[in-house]
Design a protein around this motif. Structure first.
Motif, PDB file in Angstrom:
ATOM      1  N   GLY A   1       0.851  -1.184   0.000  1.00 23.07           N
ATOM      2  CA  GLY A   1       0.000   0.000   0.000  1.00 23.07           C
ATOM      3  C   GLY A   1       0.885   1.232   0.000  1.00 23.07           C
ATOM      4  N   ASP A   2       0.725   2.086   1.001  1.00 21.19           N
ATOM      5  CA  ASP A   2       1.558   3.285   1.096  1.00 21.19           C
ATOM      6  C   ASP A   2       2.742   3.081   2.047  1.00 21.19           C
ATOM      7  N   ALA A   3       3.022   1.840   2.421  1.00 23.04           N
ATOM      8  CA  ALA A   3       4.096   1.528   3.360  1.00 23.04           C
ATOM      9  C   ALA A   3       5.153   0.648   2.697  1.00 23.04           C
ATOM     10  N   HIS A   4       6.277   0.484   3.388  1.00 25.34           N
ATOM     11  CA  HIS A   4       7.321  -0.451   2.971  1.00 25.34           C
ATOM     12  C   HIS A   4       7.130  -1.719   3.785  1.00 25.34           C
ATOM     13  N   LYS A   5       7.046  -2.871   3.111  1.00 23.68           N
ATOM     14  CA  LYS A   5       6.892  -4.134   3.830  1.00 23.68           C
ATOM     15  C   LYS A   5       8.270  -4.658   4.198  1.00 23.68           C
ATOM     16  N   ILE A   6       8.451  -4.938   5.486  1.00 24.92           N
ATOM     17  CA  ILE A   6       9.703  -5.472   5.999  1.00 24.92           C
ATOM     18  C   ILE A   6       9.418  -6.827   6.628  1.00 24.92           C
ATOM     19  N   ARG A   7      10.049  -7.851   6.106  1.00 26.20           N
ATOM     20  CA  ARG A   7       9.936  -9.186   6.704  1.00 26.20           C
ATOM     21  C   ARG A   7      11.021  -9.317   7.770  1.00 26.20           C
ATOM     22  N   LEU A   8      10.632  -9.820   8.942  1.00 28.62           N
ATOM     23  CA  LEU A   8      11.562  -9.956  10.058  1.00 28.62           C
ATOM     24  C   LEU A   8      11.654 -11.411  10.496  1.00 28.62           C
ATOM     25  N   ALA A   9      12.871 -11.911  10.647  1.00 31.28           N
ATOM     26  CA  ALA A   9      13.065 -13.287  11.097  1.00 31.28           C
ATOM     27  C   ALA A   9      12.707 -13.442  12.569  1.00 31.28           C
ATOM     28  N   ALA A  10      12.754 -12.372  13.327  1.00 34.74           N
ATOM     29  CA  ALA A  10      12.466 -12.427  14.766  1.00 34.74           C
ATOM     30  C   ALA A  10      10.971 -12.621  15.021  1.00 34.74           C
ATOM     31  N   PRO A  11      10.646 -13.330  16.081  1.00 31.33           N
ATOM     32  CA  PRO A  11       9.230 -13.511  16.437  1.00 31.33           C
ATOM     33  C   PRO A  11       8.679 -12.263  17.131  1.00 31.33           C
ATOM     34  N   PRO A  12       7.355 -12.095  17.114  1.00 28.85           N
ATOM     35  CA  PRO A  12       6.751 -10.926  17.776  1.00 28.85           C
ATOM     36  C   PRO A  12       6.572 -11.149  19.278  1.00 28.85           C
ATOM     37  N   VAL A  13       7.660 -11.478  19.961  1.00 31.63           N
ATOM     38  CA  VAL A  13       7.616 -11.797  21.389  1.00 31.63           C
ATOM     39  C   VAL A  13       8.647 -10.947  22.121  1.00 31.63           C
ATOM     40  N   ASP A  14       8.239 -10.347  23.229  1.00 34.97           N
ATOM     41  CA  ASP A  14       9.151  -9.589  24.098  1.00 34.97           C
ATOM     42  C   ASP A  14       9.934  -8.507  23.363  1.00 34.97           C
ATOM     43  N   GLY A  15       9.334  -7.902  22.354  1.00 31.02           N
ATOM     44  CA  GLY A  15       9.985  -6.803  21.652  1.00 31.02           C
ATOM     45  C   GLY A  15      11.083  -7.223  20.691  1.00 31.02           C
ATOM     46  N   ARG A  16      11.215  -8.525  20.435  1.00 30.53           N
ATOM     47  CA  ARG A  16      12.292  -8.987  19.546  1.00 30.53           C
ATOM     48  C   ARG A  16      12.095  -8.532  18.111  1.00 30.53           C
ATOM     49  N   ALA A  17      10.851  -8.489  17.639  1.00 30.56           N
ATOM     50  CA  ALA A  17      10.602  -8.034  16.267  1.00 30.56           C
ATOM     51  C   ALA A  17      10.925  -6.547  16.133  1.00 30.56           C
ATOM     52  N   ASN A  18      10.567  -5.742  17.127  1.00 27.72           N
ATOM     53  CA  ASN A  18      10.903  -4.312  17.089  1.00 27.72           C
ATOM     54  C   ASN A  18      12.410  -4.106  17.096  1.00 27.72           C
ATOM     55  N   ALA A  19      13.121  -4.875  17.914  1.00 25.68           N
ATOM     56  CA  ALA A  19      14.587  -4.776  17.961  1.00 25.68           C
ATOM     57  C   ALA A  19      15.193  -5.163  16.613  1.00 25.68           C
ATOM     58  N   ALA A  20      14.644  -6.193  15.975  1.00 26.28           N
ATOM     59  CA  ALA A  20      15.146  -6.613  14.660  1.00 26.28           C
ATOM     60  C   ALA A  20      14.859  -5.546  13.606  1.00 26.28           C
ATOM     61  N   LEU A  21      13.696  -4.917  13.680  1.00 25.02           N
ATOM     62  CA  LEU A  21      13.361  -3.840  12.738  1.00 25.02           C
ATOM     63  C   LEU A  21      14.330  -2.674  12.898  1.00 25.02           C
ATOM     64  N   ILE A  22      14.581  -2.280  14.133  1.00 20.18           N
ATOM     65  CA  ILE A  22      15.499  -1.166  14.396  1.00 20.18           C
ATOM     66  C   ILE A  22      16.901  -1.497  13.888  1.00 20.18           C
ATOM     67  N   ALA A  23      17.371  -2.717  14.130  1.00 15.50           N
ATOM     68  CA  ALA A  23      18.701  -3.129  13.661  1.00 15.50           C
ATOM     69  C   ALA A  23      18.764  -3.132  12.134  1.00 15.50           C
ATOM     70  N   PHE A  24      17.713  -3.635  11.480  1.00 19.60           N
ATOM     71  CA  PHE A  24      17.676  -3.685  10.013  1.00 19.60           C
ATOM     72  C   PHE A  24      17.713  -2.286   9.415  1.00 19.60           C
ATOM     73  N   LEU A  25      16.875  -1.383   9.937  1.00 15.89           N
ATOM     74  CA  LEU A  25      16.827  -0.021   9.402  1.00 15.89           C
ATOM     75  C   LEU A  25      18.109   0.750   9.717  1.00 15.89           C
ATOM     76  N   ALA A  26      18.697   0.540  10.885  1.00 16.92           N
ATOM     77  CA  ALA A  26      19.961   1.202  11.222  1.00 16.92           C
ATOM     78  C   ALA A  26      21.051   0.795  10.243  1.00 16.92           C
ATOM     79  N   GLU A  27      21.135  -0.478   9.935  1.00 18.07           N
ATOM     80  CA  GLU A  27      22.120  -0.963   8.962  1.00 18.07           C
ATOM     81  C   GLU A  27      21.834  -0.396   7.575  1.00 18.07           C
ATOM     82  N   ALA A  28      20.581  -0.399   7.171  1.00 13.08           N
ATOM     83  CA  ALA A  28      20.212   0.077   5.826  1.00 13.08           C
ATOM     84  C   ALA A  28      20.523   1.558   5.628  1.00 13.08           C
TER      85      ALA A  28
END
Length: 100
Positions: free
Chosen positions: A40-67
């Motif tokens: 849609g109007d967003a960027h789709k990001i697939r994350l290997a981390a599960p959505p538990v205990d903030g792990r997916a958010n941490a993986a998103l932040i790490a991915f975008l920081a690297e990018a």
């Protein structure tokens, strides 16, 4: 989100904005972490981390920081911390990812 193109005699990093705000749609629990194209109007990001205990958010932040070539503390989830759709702010990006 689009970024201005640099002038021919200007280094690429000089044309980058002070901050970039992205709307992302995350898919946690994927086989690998990657940008998967528009959603849609967003960027789709697939994350290997599960959505538990903030792990997916941490993986998103790490991915975008690297990018974007920034420290992880320069990436902030503005809205949607517990949702798939998020607005993320990247402060002082040093490079432009090829998918942007």
């Amino acid at each position: 989100m689009t970024l201005a193109q640099p002038a021919a005699d200007m280094p690429a990093s000089a044309a980058l904005p002070a901050a970039v705000t992205l709307t992302v749609h995350v898919q946690p629990g994927a086989a690998r972490t990657e940008h998967a194209g528009p959603h849609g109007d967003a960027h789709k990001i697939r994350l290997a981390a599960p959505p538990v205990d903030g792990r997916a958010n941490a993986a998103l932040i790490a991915f975008l920081a690297e990018a974007f070539g920034v420290r992880q503390r320069d990436v902030t989830i503005v809205t949607g911390a517990s949702a798939r759709r998020k607005i993320v702010r990247i402060s002082a990006p040093t490079r432009r990812p090829p998918w942007l």
